[in-house]
Design an enzyme around this catalytic site. Sequence first.
Site, short mmCIF file in Angstrom:
data_model
loop_
_atom_site.label_atom_id
_atom_site.label_comp_id
_atom_site.label_asym_id
_atom_site.label_seq_id
_atom_site.Cartn_x
_atom_site.Cartn_y
_atom_site.Cartn_z
N ASP A 80 -2.16 6.55 6.40
CA ASP A 80 -3.20 5.74 5.77
C ASP A 80 -3.67 4.67 6.77
OD1 ASP A 80 -4.75 3.98 4.35
OD2 ASP A 80 -3.27 3.56 2.78
N LYS A 113 -13.01 -1.61 5.36
CA LYS A 113 -12.36 -2.57 6.25
C LYS A 113 -12.90 -2.46 7.68
CE LYS A 113 -8.93 -2.83 2.91
NZ LYS A 113 -8.09 -1.98 2.09
N TRP A 173 0.82 -1.21 0.00
CA TRP A 173 0.00 0.00 0.00
C TRP A 173 0.85 1.25 0.00
CZ3 TRP A 173 -4.19 -0.46 -2.28
CH2 TRP A 173 -4.99 -1.59 -2.13
#
Length: 360
Positions: A172, A196, A102
């Site tokens: 993030d 999520k 990511w």
Amino acid sequence: MTRVYNFCAGPAALPTAVLEKASGEMLNWQGKGLSVMEMSHRSTEYVSIATQAEQDLRDLLSIPDNYKVLFMQGGATAQFAMIPMNLLRGKNTADYIHTGQWSAKAIKEASRYCEVKLAASAEDKNFTYAPKQADLKLNPDAAYVHYTPNETIGGVEFDYIPETGDVPLVADFSSSILSEELDVSKFALIYAGAQKNIGPAGLCIVIVREDLLGDVLEGTPTAMNYQVAADNGSMYNTPATYSWYLAGLVFDWLKQQGGVSAMAVINQRKAKKLYDYIDASGFYANPVAVNNRSKMNVPFTLKDAALDKTFLAGAEQKGLLNLAGHRSVGGMRANIYNAVTEEAVDALIDFMKDFASRNG
Ligand SMILES: *Cc1c(COP(=O)(O)O)cnc(C)c1O
């Protein structure tokens, strides 16, 4: 009807109580004779839903008053671009900590807008740890420092918040927001895709210190300008109304559970019993440095990868779903977000024990 134990990375499991509540309100929200999906986002009813959701999130994370909470679209991926567009503020370089897939995507996207300098990279050990504060090479001229507190695919979590002095810190938190307490004041900007640990896909939450707004890169699309979003209560254009409503139901549910500190205790217990079993098993393994093991995403391998398919099929028979690792890494991964119950983790461990004894 029985619900499966869902270990999906995202879109991930939602609390059953939240889905029941949404189901009960589906056709006729609070006696208004229509569903939330059919409401004008400008209506008194919808604005009350949106405002309450924001307030509940503010309460859960004790978000200080000088931070805006934005309900954006485009997922966390759109933030990979929006962050440089909104936060470069006349500078031309930013620091990124590289810890896995990511952060790699965030770096690639930011590189289209500025010079990205790597403050540290965990590539030397195949992204199985988080670099330490002492190993960060921070550039005082950077517009901001970006990192990924929890790498969802590698299952690597920072065990500290980087200290960046006067340089704004951007994080993030897509896969770990609301899983434990967080001192928001240490950050310039926090973002998290919803699917999520927050709610359904289609929504991305941005928590940003308000003094950073208002100086965007030339050419920034209006829908990607944080100042415009903030000035319009995240309704410059039509927001993801139903996802926002569902996120609000999740925030309310979290409050009823005792808030993030109560969730943190459960999350700690769930993760500990799974890692303890993996380590003791002699059959399963997790490669991540012990201090950096994610409490949300637990990747593990079997003694023999040839058994992977049998493992997944057997798990599915027991109602344990979505345990395959990310397509890029293989193996297994149990994603044990807030909505994944301790009972689900116990059922997984029972199955793993049984599988190991039959195949060990
Ligand atoms: C899932 C994830 C993303 C991507 O989210 P999208 O909503 O699909 O754009 C980004 N960062 C992290 C840490 C993630 O877990």
